[in-house]
Scaffold this motif. Structure first.
Motif, PDB file in Angstrom:
ATOM      1  N   PRO A  75      21.488 -12.458 -27.466  1.00 37.28           N
ATOM      2  CA  PRO A  75      20.997 -11.791 -28.454  1.00 37.28           C
ATOM      3  C   PRO A  75      19.822 -10.904 -28.362  1.00 37.28           C
ATOM      4  N   GLN A  76      19.421  -9.807 -28.554  1.00 36.32           N
ATOM      5  CA  GLN A  76      18.271  -9.129 -28.710  1.00 36.32           C
ATOM      6  C   GLN A  76      17.307  -9.443 -29.782  1.00 36.32           C
ATOM      7  N   ILE A  77      16.051  -9.949 -29.144  1.00 35.08           N
ATOM      8  CA  ILE A  77      15.021 -10.352 -30.213  1.00 35.08           C
ATOM      9  C   ILE A  77      14.142  -9.025 -30.487  1.00 35.08           C
ATOM     10  N   VAL A  78      13.926  -8.975 -31.833  1.00 30.98           N
ATOM     11  CA  VAL A  78      13.342  -7.451 -32.530  1.00 30.98           C
ATOM     12  C   VAL A  78      11.844  -7.941 -33.069  1.00 30.98           C
ATOM     13  N   ASP A  79      11.738  -9.043 -33.682  1.00 25.48           N
ATOM     14  CA  ASP A  79      10.743  -9.175 -34.390  1.00 25.48           C
ATOM     15  C   ASP A  79      10.360 -10.698 -34.175  1.00 25.48           C
ATOM     16  N   PHE A  80       9.004 -11.446 -34.476  1.00 31.18           N
ATOM     17  CA  PHE A  80       8.724 -12.409 -34.602  1.00 31.18           C
ATOM     18  C   PHE A  80       7.508 -12.945 -35.373  1.00 31.18           C
ATOM     19  N   PHE A  81       7.592 -13.973 -36.186  1.00 31.14           N
ATOM     20  CA  PHE A  81       6.551 -14.131 -37.293  1.00 31.14           C
ATOM     21  C   PHE A  81       6.234 -15.701 -36.862  1.00 31.14           C
ATOM     22  N   MET A  93      16.378 -11.386 -34.924  1.00 28.68           N
ATOM     23  CA  MET A  93      17.241 -10.630 -33.937  1.00 28.68           C
ATOM     24  C   MET A  93      18.318 -10.262 -34.246  1.00 28.68           C
ATOM     25  N   GLU A  94      19.129  -9.702 -33.116  1.00 25.27           N
ATOM     26  CA  GLU A  94      20.359  -8.906 -33.307  1.00 25.27           C
ATOM     27  C   GLU A  94      21.392  -9.680 -33.993  1.00 25.27           C
ATOM     28  N   TYR A  95      21.956  -9.065 -35.092  1.00 23.50           N
ATOM     29  CA  TYR A  95      23.032  -9.962 -35.913  1.00 23.50           C
ATOM     30  C   TYR A  95      24.338  -9.546 -35.120  1.00 23.50           C
TER      31      TYR A  95
END
Length: 494
Positions: A75-81, A93-95
């Motif tokens: 999966p491609q990660i796109v954001d993190f909190f 991440m990528e759905y």
């Protein structure tokens, strides 16, 4: 320990991701489906975790790890909190559309069709090989049906890197013992440090689980009586070796397992051997060509390479992967001009087998068979399937223009695919002058750029082109035994 779902339908995370539903839940996490308010229509998966000891920092490590990985089956990660005051963290991440392997098995009532079963195994080995060959190697440690997604196209995606770790050469054992009972290797419970062979144990457990329709994950007395009747009996020694208690007695790499499976008749990518001298220990080599734009010369170059390899006495197939291309159909019409209507998708020209408008199933049926080389004409389009074949190839070739006004296309191509490893890529520039080749080499900071001379007919021998191909393909040809000619076989008989 389970934690309650924190986000409700309609909640907005970070002012951007609107929660639509809960996709799943684990011991310490939940996964939501969320829509992107800045990119209308875009759907993401949001993993919610609670950070506690001894797992403090695990989600941050997962985020850092996923950010560094570049593989189409991950999966491609796109954001993190980062963790809030209550310890909740969120990974966007990528759905991935599809079913978990757990649900897929239930849908098949425990019996996945053997062709798909074999394909899934090879796809998993492909991603394990990638992870284990990183520096340092990444050990997944949680191979189980719930962590594997099956897309509608029957593609495998490996998800949930919550307990993955980088291999630490100076350590004798893992700091935290984690893994799913039944699928985890013995060393994950305290007998040593996990390494690539631990993942291979998990792969073996998964393999046995599928072979027994979900009945077994460990090799115990009487297990053979539960193995499905349609499973090739040659799978049994592979699974047994993968499940050895002592890691030294298992297969040592994913590539070793893949090679063994490809030698098994009935496995995906395998066909019964009709000539033992063509069943190669190194398997079939794949050369994939893609273009930076339409008309770059991909088909011409693919055909020229195929016939060069055939003249070197290798058995070669060239596959047309662009769904809209009519090039091979036109060639077939010329070759079969005596027939009213050309028939079949496979035809031959001067010993090279052409497969027109082919898909993934065709490739899997040819890999590991009698072909020593498969040359893929991917065209200039970049759908997911063709991109994966390009990235997976033994030799990925980018075909572009050497014209100064078109060189920006190569740069744009690289920029578009910057998140994928490019160390194996080479670049071919048809009709490019020597100064143009040097300019591209300098711009790309690589010596793997080659100008291709004029060759009016790609089917015919051209000494100048042969010299370039010998340089580009020499390392692959050196690993493959050549076909025996009729005369050499005759001498052996005499």
């Amino acid at each position: 320990m389970r934690h309650p779902v924190r986000l409700e339908r309609g909640s907005l995370l970070g002012g951007r991701y609107r929660i639509l539903s809960v996709l799943g839940a684990g011991g310490m996490s939940h996964v939501y489906e969320a829509e992107d308010m800045k990119l209308p229509g875009k759907i993401w998966a949001v993993k919610e975790s609670v950070t506690q000891m001894p797992f403090k920092g695990s989600v941050e490590r997962e985020a850092a790890l996923l950010t560094s990985l570049r593989h189409p089956r991950l999966p491609q990660i796109v954001d993190f909190f980062a963790p809030d005051e209550e310890g909740y963290t969120y990974l966007v991440m990528e759905y991935i559309e599809g079913l978990t392997l757990s649900d897929y098995i239930k849908q098949c009532r425990g019996k996945i069709p053997m062709q798909q079963f074999a394909e899934f195994l090879l796809q998993l080995l492909d991603v394990l090989s990638y992870l284990h060959n990183l520096d340092p190697p990444v050990i997944y440690r949680d191979m189980k049906p719930a962590n594997i997604m099956i897309t509608p196209e029957h593609e495998v995606r490996l998800i949930d890197f919550g307990i993955a770790r980088s291999y630490k050469r100076q350590h004798t054992e893992d700091t935290v013992k984690l893994g799913t009972a039944g699928f985890a290797a013995p060393e994950q419970y305290g007998s040593g440090q996990t390494d690539a062979r631990s993942d291979l144990y998990g792969f073996g457990a998964l393999m046995l689980y599928l072979m027994t329709s979900g009945a077994y994950t460990e090799w115990t007395q009487g297990v053979e009586s539960s193995i499905r009747s349609d499973v090739p009996r040659t799978y049994i020694p592979v699974a047994r070796r993968l499940l050895r208690y002592n890691a030294e007695e298992r297969f040592q790499t994913a590539d070793e397992v893949r090679k063994e499976l490809l030698r098994i008749p009935g496995a995906a990518g395998s066909t019964p051997a009709t000539d033992s001298q063509l069943m190669l220990s190194g398997g079939t080599r794949v050369i994939a060509l893609t273009g930076t734009s339409a008309g770059a010369g991909v088909t011409h170059t693919a055909i020229a390479i195929s016939h060069f390899l055939e003249r070197q006495n290798f058995k070669v197939a060239v596959i047309e992967m662009s769904p809209r291309s009519q090039s091979f159909a036109r060639i077939q019409q010329v070759v079969q001009a005596g027939k009213a209507v050309p028939t079949g998708r496979r035809f031959a020209v001067d010993g090279v087998h052409y497969w027109k408008q082919s898909g993934r199933a065709d490739i899997l049926s040819l890999l590991g068979g009698s072909y020593q080389f498969i040359v893929m004409d991917l065209g200039s389009g970049q759908d997911q399937n063709r991109l994966e074949e390009f990235l997976r190839a033994d030799l990925p070739i980018v075909v572009g223009s050497g014209a100064e006004w078109k060189q920006a296309e190569i740069t744009a191509f690289i920029r578009t695919h910057h998140r994928y490893p490019q160390d194996k890529w080479i670049y071919c520039l048809p009709l490019a002058a020597a100064d143009a080749v040097e300019r591209v080499r300098k711009n790309l900071d690589t010596s793997s750029v080659y100008g291709l001379p004029l060759q009016l007919d790609p089917f015919d021998k051209d000494s100048h082109m042969d010299k370039v191909f010998a340089h580009i393909l020499g390392h692959l040809m050196a690993k493959q035994p050549r076909k025996r000619s009729f005369f050499s076989r005759k001498r052996l008989v005499e």
